[in-house]
Write a protein that holds these residues in place. Sequence first.
Motif: not given
Lengths: 240, 308
Positions: B39-46, B230-237
């Motif tokens: 989930a850490h990549g998405d923490i970046f997005m958060v 910013l978009d919700p999937f920016m942290g995934a890749l």
Amino acid sequence: MLSVTNLQVKYGNTEALHGISFTVNQGEIVTLIGANGAGKTTTLLSIARLGPPEGPKIASGDIVYKGQSLLNVPPHEIVTKMRMALAPEGRHIFGNLTVEENLKLATFARQDTEQIATDYQRVYDLFPRLVERRKQRSESLSGGEQQMLAVGRALMTGSDFIMLDEPSMGLAPLLMYDMFRALKELNSQGMTLLLIEQNARIALQFAHRGYVLDTGAIVASGDAKELMNNPEVKKAYLGG
Amino acid sequence: MLDTIIQQGFNALQLGSYYSLIALGYCLVYGVLLLINFAHGDIFMVGAYVAFFSATALLGQYGFIQPGIPGWVVLALTIPVTMLLTSGVGIFIERVAYKPLRLKGANRLYLVITALMMGIVLEYGNLAILGASRKSFPSLVPRVLIEVGGATVTSLKLAAIVVCFLVFGLLHWVVTRTKLGMAMRAVSYDKFAVPLMGIPLDIIIIFTFFLGSSMAGLAGLLYAMNFPVLDPFMGALVGWKAFIAAVVGGIGEIRGALVGGFLLAFLEVTVAATFSSELRDLISFSILLGILTWKPTGIFGKPRTTKI
């Protein structure tokens, strides 16, 4: 000082201790002896309150130390509040830290700076080998030195009650006697020790009292000298 | 020619800074819990979104704060707010999703799957709450162009790089010099014995998530300032890449996360500049694969030995 009453302990659905009772008085060396799988380590893990997943779960009975039940005390408070330490089976030293860091870590919650300095001195006096190895990564120590570090670490927690799980394991006979002499020395300074051993001979030689554990139950108990001369104990644990 | 190389060098350093800041979080959590916190990549997005809302709120867009606060003050407030709130999210996830499993002694596989699911929850939770429209990050401080050896670098780009190294220096100090850092290293080696030292394991775990998530939040803020969409999937890749960088560097070793992040960034930028950007990921990840085949524990990783 410590009284364990009708302690019944489980790993999952398997009962490992079937209601054992014993006591340890202040200033004593008490030993629990018994074969592999008798429940010795389980007993110490229960007192140290190390619960699932690695440790056992207490099903019934009580562990009272200095008048307080330990059942709802979290494991780190056993050390910080009750001042009881465990040098666990297999030593569990932090191999990626130096010897000095291992000792320092044991003072994590302590504030009594002066007493800490005295305790360092005590550890290094007891185990001079550790002084030479102070700056070394502790995984580079020999088995005997690691055992010294494990005991030293228990001392650095500032406890006055130390539980030792097989301090002789993996030690050459000479080192083993050194270790037990060090423990005796600690005891003469007022430390209470609860010691478990597979090597019943040496344990009974140094302890005041002993309990014999067999498949989760206490089958004999008494003065160490008495136990040593007990024919049953002799036959089963002292090689005849 | 030289100015192009310098220019690309700065691009790589900047990209590497984001990778490294995120990789450090993967590395810390893995080091302490042996958990790959997907989930850490998405923490970046958060983090990027927290920064966005904090900055726009401070600029007065929602009315409860009067507009007119200067941009640099907004930025100065947004940095700590972003780091704190983002680490709050990271710690919350740990408490709610990982801790119960850990206490039940669940196999690590279930923890990793839970982390993957948490990531998806964060992405689609964001989508559900904020909708699919992208947010554009306000510019808080003017972009100053700085001339370095014939190439021009924006002040923001430079800031991202400097911050990354500062944060690494600070983290390195915490891990090697403080008792808390020592305890983190101890947990990573032998979790079982830590409570026996009178150390509450939970405090160390929370502190680890605090460090990792606040760095990811900071990375999110810096990223949003440099690439303000910013978009919700920016942290995934980015998250996946940072994770791979941490593994190649030697997961569990913070130097490894830093080096891995920059290595990946330099590979990507070099490939994109010399071949084409379509080949970027193919070639750079093939090289990383080669590195792992040569040294499966990563560049700084050491195989663990135990003494009987």
